[in-house]
Design an enzyme around this catalytic site. Sequence first.
Site, PDB file in Angstrom:
ATOM      1  N   LYS A   1       0.831  -1.208   0.000  1.00 47.45           N
ATOM      2  CA  LYS A   1       0.000   0.000   0.000  1.00 47.45           C
ATOM      3  C   LYS A   1       0.868   1.262   0.000  1.00 47.45           C
ATOM      4  O   LYS A   1       2.074   1.214   0.291  1.00 47.45           O
ATOM      5  CB  LYS A   1      -0.933  -0.043   1.211  1.00 47.45           C
ATOM      6  CG  LYS A   1      -1.987  -1.161   1.141  1.00 47.45           C
ATOM      7  CD  LYS A   1      -2.927  -1.098   2.357  1.00 47.45           C
ATOM      8  CE  LYS A   1      -3.991  -2.173   2.306  1.00 47.45           C
ATOM      9  NZ  LYS A   1      -4.900  -2.110   3.495  1.00 47.45           N
TER      10      LYS A   1
ATOM     11  N   THR B   1      -5.238  -7.018  10.834  1.00 50.61           N
ATOM     12  CA  THR B   1      -5.490  -5.707  10.200  1.00 50.61           C
ATOM     13  C   THR B   1      -4.849  -4.578  10.996  1.00 50.61           C
ATOM     14  O   THR B   1      -4.230  -3.669  10.429  1.00 50.61           O
ATOM     15  CB  THR B   1      -7.015  -5.484  10.103  1.00 50.61           C
ATOM     16  OG1 THR B   1      -7.611  -6.607   9.452  1.00 50.61           O
ATOM     17  CG2 THR B   1      -7.333  -4.211   9.339  1.00 50.61           C
TER      18      THR B   1
ATOM     19  N   ARG C   1       2.689  -6.565   8.776  1.00 49.26           N
ATOM     20  CA  ARG C   1       2.013  -5.406   9.370  1.00 49.26           C
ATOM     21  C   ARG C   1       2.656  -5.000  10.689  1.00 49.26           C
ATOM     22  O   ARG C   1       2.789  -3.805  10.986  1.00 49.26           O
ATOM     23  CB  ARG C   1       0.518  -5.684   9.508  1.00 49.26           C
ATOM     24  CG  ARG C   1      -0.201  -5.541   8.157  1.00 49.26           C
ATOM     25  CD  ARG C   1      -1.593  -6.071   8.183  1.00 49.26           C
ATOM     26  NE  ARG C   1      -2.369  -5.642   7.007  1.00 49.26           N
ATOM     27  CZ  ARG C   1      -3.542  -6.163   6.662  1.00 49.26           C
ATOM     28  NH1 ARG C   1      -4.069  -7.142   7.384  1.00 49.26           N
ATOM     29  NH2 ARG C   1      -4.181  -5.718   5.592  1.00 49.26           N
TER      30      ARG C   1
ATOM     31  N   HIS D   1      -2.067  -5.405   1.516  1.00 54.75           N
ATOM     32  CA  HIS D   1      -3.378  -6.030   1.317  1.00 54.75           C
ATOM     33  C   HIS D   1      -3.169  -7.495   1.003  1.00 54.75           C
ATOM     34  O   HIS D   1      -2.152  -7.872   0.418  1.00 54.75           O
ATOM     35  CB  HIS D   1      -4.104  -5.369   0.136  1.00 54.75           C
ATOM     36  CG  HIS D   1      -5.338  -6.112  -0.307  1.00 54.75           C
ATOM     37  ND1 HIS D   1      -6.539  -6.003   0.358  1.00 54.75           N
ATOM     38  CD2 HIS D   1      -5.539  -7.009  -1.311  1.00 54.75           C
ATOM     39  CE1 HIS D   1      -7.431  -6.793  -0.232  1.00 54.75           C
ATOM     40  NE2 HIS D   1      -6.848  -7.416  -1.250  1.00 54.75           N
TER      41      HIS D   1
END
Length: 142
Positions: A12, A94, A105, A118
């Site tokens: 991203k 997330t 992440r 993603h």
Amino acid sequence: MFENEYTLIMIKPDAVADGHTGSIIKRIEDEGFRVRAIKYVRLSKAQAKEFYKIHKERPFFNELTEFIASGHLVAACLERANAVEHWRKVIGATNPEEADEGTIRKLFARSKGENAVHGSDSVENAQIETDFFFSRMELVKE
Ligand code: UDP
Ligand code: MG
């Protein structure tokens, strides 16, 4: 190792801007994925809304699509046995605060919204998302 399952991933705009593209591509290779197709592209707001239309009723939809359209991203179609599930494991939860140690992440995300990567959530959505970014011609293999 390659058993014909595919997933669609994005690096991203936060991770691209923060200089993590190379590290994430290295991780893709280290995890045994084969890159079937890859592109560096900036989406318009309309394109971001189309990609994320399953979330159009969610309260974060506007913020999410603004963010995704805010800069260049890397989209790739990856092949591996169990590709969808394995990539979800590699990226983590997330919200990076809830992501396991060593996940992408946890390592690279800025926040729950600007969360570095993603990954498709099912084989069916992987096909839909791959078709969004790549033409048949770009996915032809030997
Ligand atoms: N997102 C957000 N706020 C939230 C939940 C999600 O901004 O409360 C963003 C975040 O970038 C996330 C994306 O919307 O990656 C899609 O949400 P989803 O629940 O599908 O999470 P993912 O499958 O990416 O883990
Ligand atoms: Mg999702």
